[in-house]
Design an enzyme around this catalytic site. Structure first.
Site, PDB file in Angstrom:
ATOM      1  N   LYS A   3       0.637  -1.340  -0.103  1.00 30.36           N
ATOM      2  CA  LYS A   3      -0.109   0.034  -0.080  1.00 30.36           C
ATOM      3  C   LYS A   3       0.733   1.402  -0.023  1.00 30.36           C
ATOM      4  O   LYS A   3       2.237   1.175   0.330  1.00 30.36           O
ATOM      5  CB  LYS A   3      -0.835  -0.042   1.100  1.00 30.36           C
ATOM      6  N   TYR A  43     -12.181  -1.902  -2.843  1.00 33.86           N
ATOM      7  CA  TYR A  43     -12.702  -2.220  -1.675  1.00 33.86           C
ATOM      8  C   TYR A  43     -14.337  -2.185  -1.489  1.00 33.86           C
ATOM      9  O   TYR A  43     -14.891  -1.821  -0.799  1.00 33.86           O
ATOM     10  CB  TYR A  43     -12.418  -1.098  -0.913  1.00 33.86           C
ATOM     11  N   ASN A 106      -1.381  -0.312   7.548  1.00 37.93           N
ATOM     12  CA  ASN A 106      -1.136  -1.662   7.736  1.00 37.93           C
ATOM     13  C   ASN A 106      -0.407  -2.140   6.501  1.00 37.93           C
ATOM     14  O   ASN A 106      -0.002  -3.304   6.523  1.00 37.93           O
ATOM     15  CB  ASN A 106      -2.235  -2.463   8.160  1.00 37.93           C
ATOM     16  N   HIS A 109      -2.128  -5.493   1.455  1.00 34.61           N
ATOM     17  CA  HIS A 109      -3.125  -6.197   1.162  1.00 34.61           C
ATOM     18  C   HIS A 109      -2.937  -7.419   0.834  1.00 34.61           C
ATOM     19  O   HIS A 109      -1.979  -7.350  -0.206  1.00 34.61           O
ATOM     20  CB  HIS A 109      -3.762  -5.115   0.058  1.00 34.61           C
ATOM     21  N   GLU A 120      -9.766  -9.406  -8.048  1.00 41.73           N
ATOM     22  CA  GLU A 120      -8.692  -8.194  -7.697  1.00 41.73           C
ATOM     23  C   GLU A 120      -7.614  -8.332  -8.980  1.00 41.73           C
ATOM     24  O   GLU A 120      -7.159  -7.331  -9.660  1.00 41.73           O
ATOM     25  CB  GLU A 120      -8.201  -8.347  -6.485  1.00 41.73           C
TER      26      GLU A 120
HETATM   27  P1  DAT Z   1      -7.583  -7.054   5.401  1.00 43.16           P
HETATM   28  O1  DAT Z   1      -6.642  -5.881   5.021  1.00 43.16           O
HETATM   29  O2  DAT Z   1      -6.876  -7.621   6.416  1.00 43.16           O
HETATM   30  O3  DAT Z   1      -8.253  -8.080   4.291  1.00 43.16           O
HETATM   31  P2  DAT Z   1     -10.108  -5.835   5.663  1.00 43.16           P
HETATM   32  O4  DAT Z   1     -10.356  -6.359   4.352  1.00 43.16           O
HETATM   33  O5  DAT Z   1     -11.065  -6.314   6.811  1.00 43.16           O
HETATM   34  O6  DAT Z   1      -8.702  -6.496   6.221  1.00 43.16           O
HETATM   35  O7  DAT Z   1     -10.190  -4.314   5.670  1.00 43.16           O
HETATM   36  C1  DAT Z   1      -9.560  -3.831   4.463  1.00 43.16           C
HETATM   37  C2  DAT Z   1      -8.810  -2.604   4.986  1.00 43.16           C
HETATM   38  O8  DAT Z   1      -9.651  -1.512   5.682  1.00 43.16           O
HETATM   39  C3  DAT Z   1      -7.602  -2.960   6.365  1.00 43.16           C
HETATM   40  O9  DAT Z   1      -6.443  -3.279   5.830  1.00 43.16           O
HETATM   41  C4  DAT Z   1      -7.723  -1.744   6.757  1.00 43.16           C
HETATM   42  C5  DAT Z   1      -8.896  -1.102   6.771  1.00 43.16           C
HETATM   43  N1  DAT Z   1      -9.795  -1.382   7.962  1.00 43.16           N
HETATM   44  C6  DAT Z   1     -10.315  -2.408   8.285  1.00 43.16           C
HETATM   45  N2  DAT Z   1     -10.918  -2.418   9.431  1.00 43.16           N
HETATM   46  C7  DAT Z   1     -10.930  -1.220   9.985  1.00 43.16           C
HETATM   47  C8  DAT Z   1     -11.481  -0.544  10.979  1.00 43.16           C
HETATM   48  N3  DAT Z   1     -12.333  -1.009  11.900  1.00 43.16           N
HETATM   49  N4  DAT Z   1     -11.139   0.838  11.274  1.00 43.16           N
HETATM   50  C9  DAT Z   1     -10.304   1.507  10.204  1.00 43.16           C
HETATM   51  N5  DAT Z   1      -9.929   0.770   9.136  1.00 43.16           N
HETATM   52  C10 DAT Z   1     -10.192  -0.607   8.914  1.00 43.16           C
HETATM   53 MG    MG Z   2      -9.528  -7.665   3.094  1.00 43.98          MG
END
Ligand code: DAT
Ligand code: MG
Length: 143
Positions: A3, A43, A106, A109, A120
């Site tokens: 990212k 997303y 973080n 992805h 994707e």
């Molecule tokens: P991942 O990236 O581990 O697949 P995800 O698909 O649940 O996680 O979420 C996508 C991204 O969105 C994640 O990398 C960071 C952000 N995100 C997820 N949950 C969040 C939250 N509760 N508050 C803020 N950002 C969040």
């Molecule tokens: Mg995800």
């Protein structure tokens, strides 16, 4: 995908090294600034969540390095190598556990299923950008 925070923090090489050393094969890779429309599509599963707009703003705030990783169990293994979404929960030895502090920054992805990987990959790459080749260590990586 590395990212924008990972790119800005000069972590591309470290992350690629983990993937290569694991034994996974990079079959496509590019650095690109994601257009907002593509980010919304990327997303789409998070539409309506309170962090959705921040997520789209962040992922379009600078270039990402997208790649297609091939190897046995690659989707599951890459998710484990990435670590838990919230770096506070990500164990040491994972990318997020070692290199990140907050959920919204973080660093990486990873597709979470075959279906999302298929979706994707099609979103970020043309079929001609995926390259089939053999790594010289394959017979030492697979029984
Ligand atoms: P991942 O990236 O581990 O697949 P995800 O698909 O649940 O996680 O979420 C996508 C991204 O969105 C994640 O990398 C960071 C952000 N995100 C997820 N949950 C969040 C939250 N509760 N508050 C803020 N950002 C969040
Ligand atoms: Mg995800």
């Amino acid at each position: 995908m590395v990212k924008p925070d990972g790119v800005q923090r000069a972590l591309i090489g470290k992350i690629l090294q983990r993937i290569e050393e694991k034994g996974f094969k990079i079959v496509a890779m590019k650095l690109a600034l994601m257009p907002v429309e593509k980010a919304k599509e990327h997303y789409v599963e998070h539409v309506g969540k309170k962090f959705y707009q921040d997520l789209v703003d962040f992922i379009t705030s600078g270039p990402c390095v997208s790649m297609v990783i091939e190897g046995r169990g690659a989707i599951t293994a890459m998710r484990k190598m990435n670590g838990a979404t919230n770096p506070v929960d990500a164990v040491s030895g994972t990318i997020r556990g070692d290199l990140a502090i907050e959920t919204g920054r973080n660093v990486v992805h990873g597709s979470d299923s075959t279906a999302s990987a298929t979706r994707e990959i099609a979103l970020h790459f043309c079929s001609g950008e995926l390259v089939a080749y053999k790594r010289i260590d394959e017979e030492w990586l697979y029984e």
